[in-house]
Design a protein around this motif. Structure first.
Motif, PDB file in Angstrom:
ATOM      1  N   ASP A  48     -41.740 -17.405  36.789  1.00 46.36           N
ATOM      2  CA  ASP A  48     -42.629 -18.387  36.167  1.00 46.36           C
ATOM      3  C   ASP A  48     -42.932 -19.536  37.130  1.00 46.36           C
ATOM      4  N   ARG A  49     -41.889 -20.067  37.790  1.00 46.95           N
ATOM      5  CA  ARG A  49     -42.142 -21.250  38.631  1.00 46.95           C
ATOM      6  C   ARG A  49     -42.752 -20.890  39.981  1.00 46.95           C
ATOM      7  N   SER A  50     -42.699 -19.623  40.384  1.00 47.53           N
ATOM      8  CA  SER A  50     -43.304 -19.261  41.676  1.00 47.53           C
ATOM      9  C   SER A  50     -44.663 -18.583  41.491  1.00 47.53           C
ATOM     10  N   THR A  51     -45.222 -18.674  40.302  1.00 49.94           N
ATOM     11  CA  THR A  51     -46.559 -18.112  40.058  1.00 49.94           C
ATOM     12  C   THR A  51     -47.627 -19.155  40.373  1.00 49.94           C
ATOM     13  N   VAL A  52     -48.500 -18.818  41.305  1.00 43.44           N
ATOM     14  CA  VAL A  52     -49.594 -19.732  41.651  1.00 43.44           C
ATOM     15  C   VAL A  52     -50.554 -19.796  40.465  1.00 43.44           C
ATOM     16  N   ARG A  53     -50.752 -21.001  39.958  1.00 43.60           N
ATOM     17  CA  ARG A  53     -51.640 -21.152  38.798  1.00 43.60           C
ATOM     18  C   ARG A  53     -53.005 -21.671  39.232  1.00 43.60           C
ATOM     19  N   ARG A  54     -52.999 -22.760  39.987  1.00 39.20           N
ATOM     20  CA  ARG A  54     -54.278 -23.332  40.411  1.00 39.20           C
ATOM     21  C   ARG A  54     -54.743 -22.618  41.678  1.00 39.20           C
ATOM     22  N   GLY A  55     -55.990 -22.175  41.676  1.00 38.91           N
ATOM     23  CA  GLY A  55     -56.508 -21.419  42.811  1.00 38.91           C
ATOM     24  C   GLY A  55     -55.799 -20.089  42.951  1.00 38.91           C
ATOM     25  N   ALA A  59     -40.528 -16.299  45.887  1.00 43.05           N
ATOM     26  CA  ALA A  59     -41.416 -16.978  46.844  1.00 43.05           C
ATOM     27  C   ALA A  59     -42.869 -16.726  46.490  1.00 43.05           C
ATOM     28  N   SER A  60     -43.710 -17.655  46.924  1.00 38.98           N
ATOM     29  CA  SER A  60     -45.152 -17.493  46.735  1.00 38.98           C
ATOM     30  C   SER A  60     -45.846 -17.749  48.066  1.00 38.98           C
ATOM     31  N   VAL A  61     -46.996 -17.132  48.237  1.00 38.34           N
ATOM     32  CA  VAL A  61     -47.822 -17.360  49.428  1.00 38.34           C
ATOM     33  C   VAL A  61     -49.240 -17.608  48.956  1.00 38.34           C
ATOM     34  N   LEU A  79     -48.960 -23.560  57.530  1.00 37.61           N
ATOM     35  CA  LEU A  79     -49.743 -23.372  58.751  1.00 37.61           C
ATOM     36  C   LEU A  79     -51.156 -23.875  58.464  1.00 37.61           C
ATOM     37  N   VAL A  80     -51.620 -24.840  59.240  1.00 37.05           N
ATOM     38  CA  VAL A  80     -52.978 -25.363  59.059  1.00 37.05           C
ATOM     39  C   VAL A  80     -53.900 -24.610  60.017  1.00 37.05           C
ATOM     40  N   ASP A  81     -54.935 -23.985  59.472  1.00 33.73           N
ATOM     41  CA  ASP A  81     -55.850 -23.173  60.284  1.00 33.73           C
ATOM     42  C   ASP A  81     -57.183 -23.858  60.538  1.00 33.73           C
ATOM     43  N   ALA A 117     -49.732 -20.829  53.483  1.00 32.80           N
ATOM     44  CA  ALA A 117     -48.546 -21.593  53.089  1.00 32.80           C
ATOM     45  C   ALA A 117     -47.646 -20.751  52.208  1.00 32.80           C
ATOM     46  N   ALA A 118     -46.360 -21.019  52.334  1.00 29.21           N
ATOM     47  CA  ALA A 118     -45.366 -20.333  51.502  1.00 29.21           C
ATOM     48  C   ALA A 118     -44.473 -21.360  50.822  1.00 29.21           C
ATOM     49  N   VAL A 119     -44.082 -21.074  49.614  1.00 29.42           N
ATOM     50  CA  VAL A 119     -43.103 -21.888  48.893  1.00 29.42           C
ATOM     51  C   VAL A 119     -41.985 -20.948  48.442  1.00 29.42           C
TER      52      VAL A 119
HETATM   53  C1  FAD Z   1     -52.354 -27.728  54.314  1.00 24.84           C
HETATM   54  C2  FAD Z   1     -52.613 -27.793  52.830  1.00 24.84           C
HETATM   55  C3  FAD Z   1     -53.395 -28.811  52.334  1.00 24.84           C
HETATM   56  C4  FAD Z   1     -53.650 -28.884  50.959  1.00 24.84           C
HETATM   57  N1  FAD Z   1     -54.391 -29.930  50.489  1.00 24.84           N
HETATM   58  C5  FAD Z   1     -54.550 -30.065  49.158  1.00 24.84           C
HETATM   59  C6  FAD Z   1     -55.216 -31.210  48.620  1.00 24.84           C
HETATM   60  O1  FAD Z   1     -55.625 -32.118  49.341  1.00 24.84           O
HETATM   61  N2  FAD Z   1     -55.359 -31.302  47.271  1.00 24.84           N
HETATM   62  C7  FAD Z   1     -54.894 -30.324  46.436  1.00 24.84           C
HETATM   63  O2  FAD Z   1     -55.046 -30.441  45.225  1.00 24.84           O
HETATM   64  N3  FAD Z   1     -54.273 -29.244  46.910  1.00 24.84           N
HETATM   65  C8  FAD Z   1     -54.088 -29.090  48.250  1.00 24.84           C
HETATM   66  N4  FAD Z   1     -53.418 -28.003  48.745  1.00 24.84           N
HETATM   67  C9  FAD Z   1     -53.016 -26.977  47.789  1.00 24.84           C
HETATM   68  C10 FAD Z   1     -51.664 -27.352  47.162  1.00 24.84           C
HETATM   69  O3  FAD Z   1     -50.630 -26.873  48.008  1.00 24.84           O
HETATM   70  C11 FAD Z   1     -51.444 -26.714  45.784  1.00 24.84           C
HETATM   71  O4  FAD Z   1     -51.572 -25.322  45.874  1.00 24.84           O
HETATM   72  C12 FAD Z   1     -52.435 -27.222  44.753  1.00 24.84           C
HETATM   73  O5  FAD Z   1     -52.515 -28.632  44.764  1.00 24.84           O
HETATM   74  C13 FAD Z   1     -52.043 -26.764  43.376  1.00 24.84           C
HETATM   75  O6  FAD Z   1     -50.881 -27.472  42.972  1.00 24.84           O
HETATM   76  P1  FAD Z   1     -50.244 -27.168  41.565  1.00 24.84           P
HETATM   77  O7  FAD Z   1     -49.022 -28.002  41.436  1.00 24.84           O
HETATM   78  O8  FAD Z   1     -51.295 -27.258  40.508  1.00 24.84           O
HETATM   79  O9  FAD Z   1     -49.809 -25.639  41.825  1.00 24.84           O
HETATM   80  P2  FAD Z   1     -49.387 -24.518  40.845  1.00 24.84           P
HETATM   81  O10 FAD Z   1     -50.339 -23.386  41.043  1.00 24.84           O
HETATM   82  O11 FAD Z   1     -49.145 -24.997  39.447  1.00 24.84           O
HETATM   83  O12 FAD Z   1     -47.965 -24.149  41.493  1.00 24.84           O
HETATM   84  C14 FAD Z   1     -47.123 -23.193  40.857  1.00 24.84           C
HETATM   85  C15 FAD Z   1     -46.343 -22.483  41.932  1.00 24.84           C
HETATM   86  O13 FAD Z   1     -47.257 -21.833  42.809  1.00 24.84           O
HETATM   87  C16 FAD Z   1     -46.759 -21.850  44.137  1.00 24.84           C
HETATM   88  N5  FAD Z   1     -47.696 -22.608  45.017  1.00 24.84           N
HETATM   89  C17 FAD Z   1     -48.499 -23.629  44.704  1.00 24.84           C
HETATM   90  N6  FAD Z   1     -49.186 -24.071  45.784  1.00 24.84           N
HETATM   91  C18 FAD Z   1     -48.785 -23.291  46.799  1.00 24.84           C
HETATM   92  C19 FAD Z   1     -49.110 -23.259  48.176  1.00 24.84           C
HETATM   93  N7  FAD Z   1     -50.002 -24.117  48.725  1.00 24.84           N
HETATM   94  N8  FAD Z   1     -48.502 -22.337  48.966  1.00 24.84           N
HETATM   95  C20 FAD Z   1     -47.618 -21.461  48.454  1.00 24.84           C
HETATM   96  N9  FAD Z   1     -47.265 -21.449  47.152  1.00 24.84           N
HETATM   97  C21 FAD Z   1     -47.840 -22.364  46.335  1.00 24.84           C
HETATM   98  C22 FAD Z   1     -45.392 -22.509  44.073  1.00 24.84           C
HETATM   99  O14 FAD Z   1     -44.387 -21.516  43.933  1.00 24.84           O
HETATM  100  C23 FAD Z   1     -45.489 -23.361  42.817  1.00 24.84           C
HETATM  101  O15 FAD Z   1     -44.223 -23.633  42.263  1.00 24.84           O
HETATM  102  C24 FAD Z   1     -53.141 -27.901  50.085  1.00 24.84           C
HETATM  103  C25 FAD Z   1     -52.356 -26.873  50.600  1.00 24.84           C
HETATM  104  C26 FAD Z   1     -52.075 -26.832  51.958  1.00 24.84           C
HETATM  105  C27 FAD Z   1     -51.195 -25.732  52.464  1.00 24.84           C
END
Ligand code: FAD
Length: 217
Positions: free
Chosen positions: A9-16, A160-162, A86-88, A105-107
């Motif tokens: 649940d906590r490693s599921t990417v929700r936004r984007g 982990a998430s990527v 990693l910033v590309d 990016a990885a978490v």
């Molecule tokens: C270099 C960089 C710059 C960024 N700049 C911005 C910015 O300016 N504004 C912005 O809103 N977002 C930015 N992001 C994206 C940001 O990392 C989050 O993905 C985004 O803000 C969503 O956050 P959330 O808490 O709603 O994620 P949620 O989707 O709710 O996160 C849930 C789970 O998804 C995973 N997850 C979330 N984000 C990432 C990630 N980036 N990489 C790997 N796993 C992830 C984690 O396991 C996390 O616990 C950036 C990411 C990177 C790598």
């Protein structure tokens, strides 16, 4: 360890979520290219984030530091979260709102485990070979005293998430004729020319494992 990332649940990417990667190899690719991770721990109820070097092998991430480091002490047997970035590229859009970054990016979520004995030495070797490939064999090995001063933590890579962003700006249709530049300015991690230590004896040349290091290795 499954070939696919199996989000909890906590490693599921929700936004984007369309940017989430499911292949575990994507995780190893990010970890292999990055030099630094950000380790977050809660110490005495307060959050800490520490940038630090790391290493990994199949299934485990290793971090190390002084036994006196409060973030590493806090990480022992406690929940931690590690981010690797990693910033590309910097994404220039026609609107300020749609400026963005290209990234991989990885978490990683989990419980860090302190290592001892052969496992600790293995973790140190993995970290050394990740940051400075070839140095473990080339240099003096750690002494017992140095090992005693060093804490090594292992974190399972299971949870982990990527996530990655690629490509150009995502402007609104109405903005496409706005006369500002739009596109991507790539960002690359590259190694420069080796800079010998001032105290290095003249006859010690730069070894091939230092000289021949390609970008992103
Ligand atoms: C270099 C960089 C710059 C960024 N700049 C911005 C910015 O300016 N504004 C912005 O809103 N977002 C930015 N992001 C994206 C940001 O990392 C989050 O993905 C985004 O803000 C969503 O956050 P959330 O808490 O709603 O994620 P949620 O989707 O709710 O996160 C849930 C789970 O998804 C995973 N997850 C979330 N984000 C990432 C990630 N980036 N990489 C790997 N796993 C992830 C984690 O396991 C996390 O616990 C950036 C990411 C990177 C790598």
């Amino acid at each position: 360890m499954t070939a696919d990332l199996s989000p909890t649940d906590r490693s599921t990417v929700r936004r984007g979520r369309e940017r989430a990667q499911t292949d575990r190899q994507a995780l190893y690719d990010v970890l292999s290219e990055a030099l630094v991770c950000h380790l977050s721990v809660v110490v005495d109820g307060l959050p800490f984030v520490i940038p630090t070097g790391f290493g990994h092998d199949e299934g485990t991430l290793y971090v190390h530091g002084s036994t006196g480091s409060q973030s590493l002490r806090g990480g022992e047997g406690l929940p931690v979260c590690v981010a690797v970035t990693l910033v590309d590229g910097i994404v220039y859009a026609r609107s300020v709102f749609h400026h963005s970054m290209n990234y991989r990016a990885a978490v990683i979520h989990g419980v860090a485990r302190p290592l001892e004995g052969d496992e600790k030495t293995h973790g140190l070797k993995v970290i050394t070979e990740h940051l400075a490939p070839g140095s473990w064999e080339h240099c003096r090995p750690p002494t017992r005293k140095e090992l005693a001063q060093t804490a090594v933590l292992a974190l399972d890579l299971h949870e982990a998430s990527v996530k990655l962003r690629r490509g150009g700006p995502k402007d609104e249709d109405d903005d496409l004729t706005y006369p500002s530049w739009a596109g991507v300015l790539p960002v690359r991690q590259v190694f420069g020319d080796p800079e010998p230590c001032d105290l290095l004896a003249d006859e010690v040349s730069v070894p091939s494992h230092v000289r021949a290091r390609p970008p992103g290795s």
